[in-house]
Design a protein around this motif. Structure first.
Motif, mmCIF file in Angstrom:
data_model
loop_
_atom_site.group_PDB
_atom_site.id
_atom_site.type_symbol
_atom_site.label_atom_id
_atom_site.label_comp_id
_atom_site.label_asym_id
_atom_site.label_seq_id
_atom_site.Cartn_x
_atom_site.Cartn_y
_atom_site.Cartn_z
ATOM 1 N N HIS A 138 161.859 47.624 9.416
ATOM 2 C CA HIS A 138 160.741 47.068 8.675
ATOM 3 C C HIS A 138 159.778 46.312 9.566
ATOM 4 C CE1 HIS A 138 158.957 43.978 5.842
ATOM 5 N NE2 HIS A 138 158.590 45.118 5.308
ATOM 6 N N PHE A 139 160.319 45.599 10.536
ATOM 7 C CA PHE A 139 159.461 44.731 11.332
ATOM 8 C C PHE A 139 158.922 45.381 12.602
ATOM 9 C CE2 PHE A 139 161.390 41.496 8.702
ATOM 10 C CZ PHE A 139 160.358 40.611 8.529
ATOM 11 N N ASP A 154 156.707 47.169 14.766
ATOM 12 C CA ASP A 154 155.334 47.635 14.682
ATOM 13 C C ASP A 154 155.242 48.983 15.359
ATOM 14 O OD1 ASP A 154 154.514 45.305 13.444
ATOM 15 O OD2 ASP A 154 154.395 44.255 15.369
ATOM 16 N N GLU A 188 161.145 34.314 14.712
ATOM 17 C CA GLU A 188 159.799 34.802 14.420
ATOM 18 C C GLU A 188 159.222 35.576 15.595
ATOM 19 O OE1 GLU A 188 157.978 31.070 13.272
ATOM 20 O OE2 GLU A 188 157.956 31.684 11.165
ATOM 21 N N HIS A 208 156.497 38.354 13.452
ATOM 22 C CA HIS A 208 155.712 37.887 12.312
ATOM 23 C C HIS A 208 156.160 36.490 11.920
ATOM 24 C CE1 HIS A 208 153.906 41.814 11.330
ATOM 25 N NE2 HIS A 208 155.058 42.323 11.733
ATOM 26 N N LEU A 257 157.539 33.855 9.480
ATOM 27 C CA LEU A 257 158.427 34.031 8.328
ATOM 28 C C LEU A 257 158.295 32.881 7.352
ATOM 29 C CD1 LEU A 257 161.497 35.080 10.468
ATOM 30 C CD2 LEU A 257 160.045 36.589 9.105
ATOM 31 N N GLU A 268 155.355 36.520 3.089
ATOM 32 C CA GLU A 268 155.736 37.813 2.534
ATOM 33 C C GLU A 268 156.860 38.431 3.371
ATOM 34 O OE1 GLU A 268 153.231 41.763 1.136
ATOM 35 O OE2 GLU A 268 152.217 39.879 1.605
ATOM 36 N N HIS A 269 156.669 38.405 4.664
ATOM 37 C CA HIS A 269 157.708 38.934 5.546
ATOM 38 C C HIS A 269 158.989 38.124 5.407
ATOM 39 C CE1 HIS A 269 155.589 42.080 7.618
ATOM 40 N NE2 HIS A 269 154.562 41.289 7.857
ATOM 41 N N ALA A 294 160.920 39.327 2.488
ATOM 42 C CA ALA A 294 161.585 40.599 2.783
ATOM 43 C C ALA A 294 162.838 40.364 3.606
ATOM 44 C CB ALA A 294 160.623 41.527 3.515
ATOM 45 N N LEU A 295 162.712 39.461 4.554
ATOM 46 C CA LEU A 295 163.866 39.179 5.398
ATOM 47 C C LEU A 295 164.957 38.461 4.628
ATOM 48 C CD1 LEU A 295 165.206 39.178 8.167
ATOM 49 C CD2 LEU A 295 164.085 36.996 8.627
#
Lengths: 295, 295
Positions: A85-86, A88, B44, B49, B51, B63-64, B67-68
């Motif tokens: 998911h993360f 890129d 992170e 991203h 978190l 948002e991330h 998800a995590l």
DNA sequence: TCCCGTTCATCAAAATTCGTGATGGGACTT
DNA sequence: AAGTCCCATCACGAATTTTGATGAACGGGA
């Protein structure tokens, strides 16, 4: 809070379980053999039980090891899911990917769409062959990554999905009631052994009526009532009739779908593809071994 | 193989998500605040991203981060499951454990049997009270560990189970068609708000006909047709009739069952009990958020 | 039977990682 | 405006992990 387990150790542990060797596992996880050895030592100390029985040259899971393995796999799968998911779209390269053609129908859309979307710079080179040939090709260095169905000769690879196998015939066809039972299957298809063995077990007479390494051809044979086939759930097609197992046909063993990598195919783009496949198609992440107390 | 994530970091991350504070989370995971801060920073960086959004005094999931979170929780739950399995009965001590009495019926057998079997030296002191009183008791230091249902005043704790809530009446009773609708519920029961709010939403008239902090008493009221009740799935009893939601009764919000610990109750025996409960009763480990791509 | 190659365990040193405690800045409270 | 609470940062020190070398056990081949 008691510190949680070390996923790195668990990964090494699973790698050993998968390939039955510390040394080979070390290669896969990019560590030295001694590092892996010590990781396992620490893990065993931590849990208070031996997990691997080193018996001469063979390494096998102990009972506790088995219990741990399925859970560790689940954790690693989730880990993959997260990484997938993360990640890129900065990974680039090309992967020679092999898949049995019956599965290709299912896999290709998944790979080409979502995977290419998140990893536009990775080129996936797909080739379709029967499982056995894929494994041969892998030995010859022709593939980086292969999805295959576990045959009787238990190859090592990471199991990530099981599927019910079904007997199928055409709607309203005669093949089912023909004696001996006409079968259609891949020549080297590992499911054939499954089917033949099952038939022998109940003493039912049969003959191989149609053989081809092309899944479409087999499907046609079934649909045109030439023969009875045996297919995994996901290869079923409209127009086929699934035969209930309480007839004169025995229950087939589940198909076990595994992923196998070339020894160099660990890390980076290979992880990305493998984890994507496992995350998209795996059905073993859930409740395969819920009642822990019962073990 | 790309190195897997660090479960320790994920644990800190989840702790922050649960209590909305780095400092408090640090206490829970037995670390300094700076350690936790750096862990999150590394996490992170690793995932590329942010978190957590640090906005003034409040910490929220991005948002991330969301998800995590669900995945990390799943991993931690499996971790618990493993720890639970491998922990020998060498832990000793006593735990003051609180649980709403409606749940006690469900929980006690689980705890007393399997938990006591694997941890014979841990004494579990059980007290039954309504959720709100449990939380009060917790603040006063009367409990180490409490299972409760999340009310409207969102207390922080680890959510580990949700249950459908149902309207129930007695078989063949009149209460359901009485106007205004007679209700039975705990005085401070947080489900009451749920029910009342739901009724207000559709403008249905009602009156609280029967109130008690004892679940058996409520059940009796329902069974004797004194009133209509609202219960979670697992508190349903034989003789009760579940009312379909398409009647004049609105759908109730799901009940959210969470576990809360005193600030000292992390590690050792507390982990053992908490993980056992979560492993036995949790229903959130599975497919709560399968399609990652869809998020 | 005797090598030889392979495999895993072990050890001490080296390298890396990780946590600590102190410090600083920003935001909310009173 | 002062005080308090909270998170980020930093340098240092501690703890852990990896490494590469070495030894011991095993099995296959001559």
């Amino acid at each position: 809070m008691t510190a949680p387990l070390d996923l790195d150790q668990l990964q090494s542990f699973c790698a050993i379980a998968d390939c039955g060797s510390f040394t080979e596992a070390a290669r896969r996880v990019n560590k030295t053999q001694s590092a892996v050895s010590m990781q396992i030592k620490r893990l065993e100390e931590r849990l208070g039980h031996p997990l691997l029985s080193r018996d001469g040259r063979t390494v096998a899971l102990t009972e506790h090891g088995e219990a741990l393995y399925s859970r560790a796999r689940r954790m690693l799968r989730i880990n993959f899911e997260i990484m997938d998911h993360f990640s890129d779209g900065d990974l680039k390269g090309s992967i020679r990917f092999g898949v049995p053609d019956d599965y290709a129908v299912r896999l290709l859309p998944v790979i080409l769409s979502s995977f290419q979307r998140t990893h536009p710079k990775i080129v996936v080179d797909v080739r379709c062959q029967p499982s056995e040939e894929l494994l041969e090709g892998m030995k010859k260095g022709k593939y980086d990554l292969v999805v295959f169905t576990q045959g009787t000769n238990h190859e090592y690879g990471e199991l990530f999905r099981t599927e019910r196998m079904f007997w199928v015939a055409s709607h309203g066809g005669q093949a089912l009631s023909t004696e001996p039972l006409p079968l259609a299957g891949g020549l080297h298809c590992c499911w054939k052994d499954n089917a033949v063995e099952a038939l022998n077990r109940i003493g039912r007479d049969y003959r191989i009526a149609y053989t081809s390494s092309n899944a479409m051809a087999i499907a046609s044979a079934v649909l045109t009532d030439l023969a009875v086939g045996f297919l995994p759930e996901s290869a079923l097609q409209p127009g086929m009739r699934v035969i209930a197992e309480d007839r004169d046909l025995p229950r087939l063993r589940d198909a076990e779908i595994a992923i196998m990598r070339a020894s160099h195919a660990y890390g980076g783009i290979y992880d990305a593809l493998a984890s994507h496949i496992v995350a998209s198609m795996g059905n073993l992440d859930g409740r395969d071994a819920l009642p822990m107390a019962a073990e």
